[in-house]
Write a protein that holds these residues in place. Structure first.
Motif, PDB file in Angstrom:
ATOM      1  N   THR A 136       6.666   2.978   6.038  1.00  0.00           N
ATOM      2  CA  THR A 136       5.542   3.185   5.035  1.00  0.00           C
ATOM      3  C   THR A 136       4.309   2.712   5.880  1.00  0.00           C
ATOM      4  N   VAL A 137       3.295   3.514   6.283  1.00  0.00           N
ATOM      5  CA  VAL A 137       2.169   3.413   6.898  1.00  0.00           C
ATOM      6  C   VAL A 137       1.043   3.254   5.845  1.00  0.00           C
ATOM      7  N   LYS A 138       0.470   2.077   5.783  1.00  0.00           N
ATOM      8  CA  LYS A 138      -0.725   1.852   4.911  1.00  0.00           C
ATOM      9  C   LYS A 138      -2.017   1.953   5.612  1.00  0.00           C
ATOM     10  N   TYR A 148       1.657   9.553  -0.019  1.00  0.00           N
ATOM     11  CA  TYR A 148       1.876  10.847   0.522  1.00  0.00           C
ATOM     12  C   TYR A 148       3.114  11.134   1.315  1.00  0.00           C
ATOM     13  N   PHE A 207       2.842   7.564   3.316  1.00  0.00           N
ATOM     14  CA  PHE A 207       1.600   6.799   3.465  1.00  0.00           C
ATOM     15  C   PHE A 207       0.945   6.517   2.558  1.00  0.00           C
TER      16      PHE A 207
END
Lengths: 161, 161
Positions: free
Chosen positions: B152-154, B126, B117
């Motif tokens: 990946t989460v933004k 994270y 994240f």
DNA sequence: CCATCAATTGCAACCCAGTTGCAATTGATG
DNA sequence: CATCAATTGCAACTGGGTTGCAATTGATGG
């Protein structure tokens, strides 16, 4: 004579640009046309290469045009693993939430959900349109507010395999 | 007195390093210890910050130590969206295929499959350990050979939300 | 058709992450 | 404790991207 961009693309690009209400400059038209003709996300450098046979375009101007296209939601910015941004035309149908049509509850919805394939050898990036990233529904811890999702598969493309 | 690294971490790091059979240098010990104490992937700069109160470590040396740790599979390299690599300690149990135990058919298996994240505000990264990226089973076109997967989460972290 | 002016462009200089070459230093070994 | 390959520090460099500013230009109203 001039370059590698087809006339239809240029015309289409011009039309799209007029839709924004902003200035339609040669730089914007040509850059957008290049992105439209490319079947994959292009880096700043790649766009420069394609453009160069014709008139020159300043490095900085190109950066700014690309940024502007992203801002106007005419293009997407995708992060490669080689710390260079890539740009691809946005779909013909900008998502509703992107245009402010879906702001219910002020909750933001993830968009730009498709995945990419990054070739470790030639460095090219391909869109994996088949992948429905929407289906992933990635859970994040409480308190975290997800906005976008990037899924990148790295490996070797059909050419370099 | 010296720095922010705890003695147990230093000792543990030293033990891990000895396991590689390579030279156990102060630089390697301290960098690995820092990564072990951090609960999240750290950028070169972040490691430098944590290290600086104590003895100096050359920029270049730090880059090389980090690269070396990745090579030795003691650390993972994760690509943030801000074109700066992050590094995190590898799990205590290096995957079998990573150690050459599972090379059946020469087929490579995807490893390093967990998600991250990335906070758009503070820029911290994270690990989303809860996410089982293995379950994704991303399909790629024929002829493409996937090796690693990055998810990946933004958005905004609990702190910045 | 043209004057106007904010938006856009070009230029030069800059920032930052990461890399390279090389000489000096040092950890493990016999 | 001498040896020497591996490691470190330094300086200079590469490449993607940004900033400030003056010159140019697309759309507009007259």
């Amino acid at each position: 004579m001039n370059n590698l961009i087809s006339d239809p693309s240029l015309t289409l690009a011009r039309t799209r640009l007029r839709g924004t209400g902003a200035r339609v400059t040669p730089a914007r038209v040509r850059v957008l046309a290049v992105l439209m003709e490319a079947g994959q996300p292009l880096s700043h450098h790649e766009v420069e290469q394609i453009l160069s046979p014709a008139a020159e375009l300043d490095r900085v101007t190109l950066y700014r045009v690309l940024d502007w296209l992203v801002q106007q939601r005419l293009a997407h910015r995708v992060a490669g693993s080689d710390r260079a941004w890539r740009f691809s035309v946005a779909g013909d149908q900008p998502s509703l939430e992107a245009r402010g049509g879906l702001k219910a509850g002020g909750a933001k919805v993830m968009h730009e959900r498709h995945a990419h394939f990054h070739c470790n050898d030639c460095g090219k990036v391909y869109c994996l349109d088949s992948i429905d990233a929407k289906a992933l529904n990635v859970p994040v811890p409480i308190g975290y507010r997800p906005e976008t999702l990037e899924l990148t598969v790295k490996g070797y493309c059909a050419h370099c395999n």
